[in-house]
Motif scaffolding. Structure first.
Motif, short mmCIF file in Angstrom:
data_model
loop_
_atom_site.label_atom_id
_atom_site.label_comp_id
_atom_site.label_asym_id
_atom_site.label_seq_id
_atom_site.Cartn_x
_atom_site.Cartn_y
_atom_site.Cartn_z
N ASP A 94 0.81 -1.22 0.00
CA ASP A 94 0.00 0.00 0.00
C ASP A 94 0.85 1.27 0.00
O ASP A 94 0.43 2.29 -0.54
CB ASP A 94 -0.93 0.04 1.22
N TYR A 95 2.03 1.22 0.62
CA TYR A 95 2.78 2.45 0.86
C TYR A 95 4.12 2.57 0.12
O TYR A 95 4.71 3.64 0.12
CB TYR A 95 3.04 2.63 2.38
N TRP A 96 4.60 1.51 -0.52
CA TRP A 96 5.94 1.58 -1.10
C TRP A 96 6.07 2.73 -2.10
O TRP A 96 6.99 3.53 -2.02
CB TRP A 96 6.34 0.26 -1.78
N LYS A 97 5.17 2.83 -3.06
CA LYS A 97 5.27 3.89 -4.08
C LYS A 97 5.18 5.28 -3.45
O LYS A 97 5.90 6.19 -3.84
CB LYS A 97 4.19 3.73 -5.15
N ARG A 98 4.32 5.43 -2.48
CA ARG A 98 4.17 6.72 -1.82
C ARG A 98 5.44 7.12 -1.08
O ARG A 98 5.89 8.28 -1.16
CB ARG A 98 3.01 6.69 -0.83
N ILE A 99 6.01 6.17 -0.37
CA ILE A 99 7.23 6.45 0.39
C ILE A 99 8.39 6.70 -0.56
O ILE A 99 9.22 7.58 -0.33
CB ILE A 99 7.54 5.31 1.39
N PHE A 100 8.44 5.98 -1.66
CA PHE A 100 9.48 6.22 -2.66
C PHE A 100 9.39 7.65 -3.18
O PHE A 100 10.39 8.35 -3.28
CB PHE A 100 9.39 5.21 -3.82
N ARG A 101 8.18 8.08 -3.52
CA ARG A 101 8.02 9.45 -4.03
C ARG A 101 8.39 10.48 -2.96
O ARG A 101 8.99 11.52 -3.27
CB ARG A 101 6.60 9.66 -4.54
N LEU A 102 8.05 10.20 -1.71
CA LEU A 102 8.44 11.09 -0.62
C LEU A 102 9.96 11.19 -0.55
O LEU A 102 10.52 12.29 -0.48
CB LEU A 102 7.89 10.58 0.71
N LEU A 137 4.18 15.22 1.21
CA LEU A 137 3.00 14.56 1.78
C LEU A 137 1.72 15.02 1.09
O LEU A 137 0.80 14.23 0.87
CB LEU A 137 2.93 14.81 3.29
N GLU A 138 1.66 16.29 0.71
CA GLU A 138 0.50 16.82 -0.02
C GLU A 138 0.38 16.11 -1.38
O GLU A 138 -0.71 15.75 -1.81
CB GLU A 138 0.66 18.33 -0.21
N LEU A 139 1.51 15.90 -2.05
CA LEU A 139 1.48 15.21 -3.34
C LEU A 139 1.03 13.76 -3.19
O LEU A 139 0.54 13.17 -4.15
CB LEU A 139 2.87 15.28 -4.01
N GLU A 140 1.21 13.21 -2.01
CA GLU A 140 0.73 11.86 -1.73
C GLU A 140 -0.73 11.85 -1.32
O GLU A 140 -1.26 10.83 -0.90
CB GLU A 140 1.59 11.21 -0.64
N GLU A 141 -1.36 13.03 -1.39
CA GLU A 141 -2.78 13.20 -1.07
C GLU A 141 -3.09 12.87 0.38
O GLU A 141 -4.19 12.41 0.71
CB GLU A 141 -3.65 12.40 -2.03
N MET A 142 -2.12 13.11 1.26
CA MET A 142 -2.36 12.93 2.68
C MET A 142 -3.21 14.10 3.15
O MET A 142 -3.04 15.23 2.69
CB MET A 142 -1.03 12.90 3.45
N LYS A 143 -4.13 13.85 4.06
CA LYS A 143 -5.00 14.89 4.58
C LYS A 143 -4.14 15.92 5.33
O LYS A 143 -3.16 15.58 5.99
CB LYS A 143 -6.03 14.31 5.53
#
Length: 165
Positions: free
Chosen positions: A12-20, A122-128
């Motif tokens: 669920d989180y690998w791609k998001r954490i990579f982009r971060l 984090l905003e780019l990851e669509e985190m609230k």
């Protein structure tokens, strides 16, 4: 209390954490290493996770701390201070224009001050925004203002970049 499965979290989180991580270091290989280090820490700490925060918020905080530690190690010569001519463009010659713009976005993000890098990544990851506030330790209102200002900075950098082309 819900039992958390590491494999599900990883997928669920690998791609998001990579982009971060890319937002911090602007280097594919280093971002992969930082991402891997993050998930090693998540795996090791998962049994201790008390679920007082959302699992995503917890993982982003771990990744942020790992990236900040890496940046502190590299402060002797930050990449943004390297002369422009030194950049290795051999791999990028075959990239599509969209990939070049994405690379430029990561470059711009990596040049932002530390707090702004965290917030926009984090905003780019669509985190609230409330969760971003929790990760970085500022109010949700302050997060909203900072996001607006960061977007203005990035927009200006893109305008300048387009004018140079």
């Amino acid at each position: 209390m819900q039992i958390l499965n590491f494999e599900d979290i990883y997928h669920d989180y690998w791609k998001r954490i990579f982009r971060l991580c890319m937002g911090y270091v602007n280097d594919d290989e280093l971002a992969k290493d930082l991402c891997q280090e993050t998930f090693v820490a998540v795996f090791q700490q998962l049994p201790k996770f008390r679920q007082e925060a959302a699992v995503g918020t917890w993982i982003y905080r771990i990744a942020t701390n790992i990236c900040l530690r890496q940046i502190n190690l590299e402060k002797r010569m930050p990449k943004s201070e390297l002369p422009y001519q030194i950049k290795d463009n051999s791999e990028k010659d075959n990239k599509l224009e969209k990939d070049k713009m994405t690379d430029f976005l990561y470059q711009c993000i990596s040049e932002l001050p530390e707090l702004e890098r965290i917030i926009i990544s984090l905003e780019l990851e669509e985190m609230k925004q409330a969760e971003i506030a929790e990760v970085v330790g500022i109010s949700p209102t302050n997060v909203r203002v900072k996001i607006h200002r960061i977007k203005e900075k990035l927009t200006e950098k893109f305008r300048k970049h387009e004018n140079q082309l």
